[in-house]
Design a protein around this motif. Structure first.
Motif, short mmCIF file in Angstrom:
data_model
loop_
_atom_site.label_atom_id
_atom_site.label_comp_id
_atom_site.label_asym_id
_atom_site.label_seq_id
_atom_site.Cartn_x
_atom_site.Cartn_y
_atom_site.Cartn_z
N ASP A 2 -5.34 58.98 9.70
CA ASP A 2 -6.28 60.05 8.68
C ASP A 2 -5.27 60.15 7.34
O ASP A 2 -4.20 59.83 7.40
CB ASP A 2 -6.73 61.23 9.14
CG ASP A 2 -5.69 62.35 9.33
OD1 ASP A 2 -4.56 62.09 9.38
OD2 ASP A 2 -6.29 63.14 9.94
N ARG A 3 -5.96 60.59 6.22
CA ARG A 3 -5.41 60.80 4.90
C ARG A 3 -4.07 61.66 5.10
O ARG A 3 -3.36 61.46 4.55
CB ARG A 3 -6.63 61.34 4.00
CG ARG A 3 -5.91 61.58 2.63
CD ARG A 3 -6.94 61.99 1.49
NE ARG A 3 -6.47 62.15 0.24
CZ ARG A 3 -6.15 63.46 -0.02
NH1 ARG A 3 -6.24 64.32 0.96
NH2 ARG A 3 -5.72 63.84 -1.04
N LYS A 4 -4.44 62.76 5.78
CA LYS A 4 -3.40 63.72 5.75
C LYS A 4 -2.16 63.19 6.32
O LYS A 4 -1.02 63.56 6.11
CB LYS A 4 -4.07 65.01 6.53
CG LYS A 4 -2.90 66.29 6.45
CD LYS A 4 -3.64 67.46 7.00
CE LYS A 4 -2.62 68.51 7.08
NZ LYS A 4 -3.31 69.73 7.48
N GLN A 5 -2.31 62.54 7.51
CA GLN A 5 -1.31 62.19 8.24
C GLN A 5 -0.59 60.87 7.57
O GLN A 5 0.70 60.78 7.68
CB GLN A 5 -1.66 61.53 9.76
CG GLN A 5 -0.57 60.99 10.57
CD GLN A 5 0.35 62.10 10.98
OE1 GLN A 5 0.14 63.16 11.19
NE2 GLN A 5 1.60 61.47 10.92
N ARG A 6 -1.37 60.06 6.87
CA ARG A 6 -0.79 58.92 5.91
C ARG A 6 0.22 59.68 4.89
O ARG A 6 1.31 59.13 4.77
CB ARG A 6 -1.90 58.11 5.51
CG ARG A 6 -1.76 57.02 4.78
CD ARG A 6 -2.37 56.26 4.18
NE ARG A 6 -3.09 56.82 2.84
CZ ARG A 6 -4.42 56.97 3.11
NH1 ARG A 6 -5.05 57.09 3.97
NH2 ARG A 6 -4.81 57.74 1.90
N ILE A 7 -0.54 60.53 4.30
CA ILE A 7 0.53 61.35 3.14
C ILE A 7 1.59 61.68 3.77
O ILE A 7 2.86 61.77 3.23
CB ILE A 7 -0.51 62.62 2.47
CG1 ILE A 7 -1.62 61.79 1.70
CG2 ILE A 7 0.38 63.48 1.65
CD1 ILE A 7 -2.47 62.83 1.13
N LYS A 8 1.58 62.42 5.01
CA LYS A 8 2.81 63.01 5.43
C LYS A 8 3.74 61.99 5.81
O LYS A 8 4.75 62.10 5.56
CB LYS A 8 2.46 63.53 6.69
CG LYS A 8 3.52 64.42 7.32
CD LYS A 8 2.98 65.34 8.86
CE LYS A 8 3.94 65.86 9.43
NZ LYS A 8 3.52 66.70 10.76
#
Length: 93
Positions: A2-8
């Motif tokens: 997901d987006r949040k995990q990719r950013i992290k």
């Protein structure tokens, strides 16, 4: 992923790059103003930031803090904990 995990994951990758820069630059301790890669979550960003080594080390003492270029913050996944001349420190939520 997901987006949040990719950013992290992107932020951690850029942090790893910056740690390698610090390890390979013995002259940084001599008062030079080192340049760091922006630790934002955008995988296409390779902008540089000037942050004194002692300040960068202090920021790194906080596992969830990252140094980024102003305008690169993502309010839905991080909050600004410090504003400085030319960079922001954000904390992952």
């Amino acid at each position: 992923m997901d987006r949040k995990q990719r950013i992290k994951e992107n932020e951690r990758l850029f942090r790893d790059v910056n740690e390698r820069v610090a390890e390979m630059s013995p002259g940084l301790n001599a008062g030079a103003e080192p340049e760091w890669v922006c630790e934002c979550g955008d995988e296409t960003c390779f902008e540089k930031l000037t942050v004194p080594l002692d300040e960068y080390v202090e920021i790194r003492d906080h596992e969830s803090w990252f140094v980024i270029r102003p305008g690169h913050e993502k309010p839905d996944v991080e909050r600004i904990v410090r504003r400085d001349d030319g960079f922001l420190v954000v904390e992952k939520l």
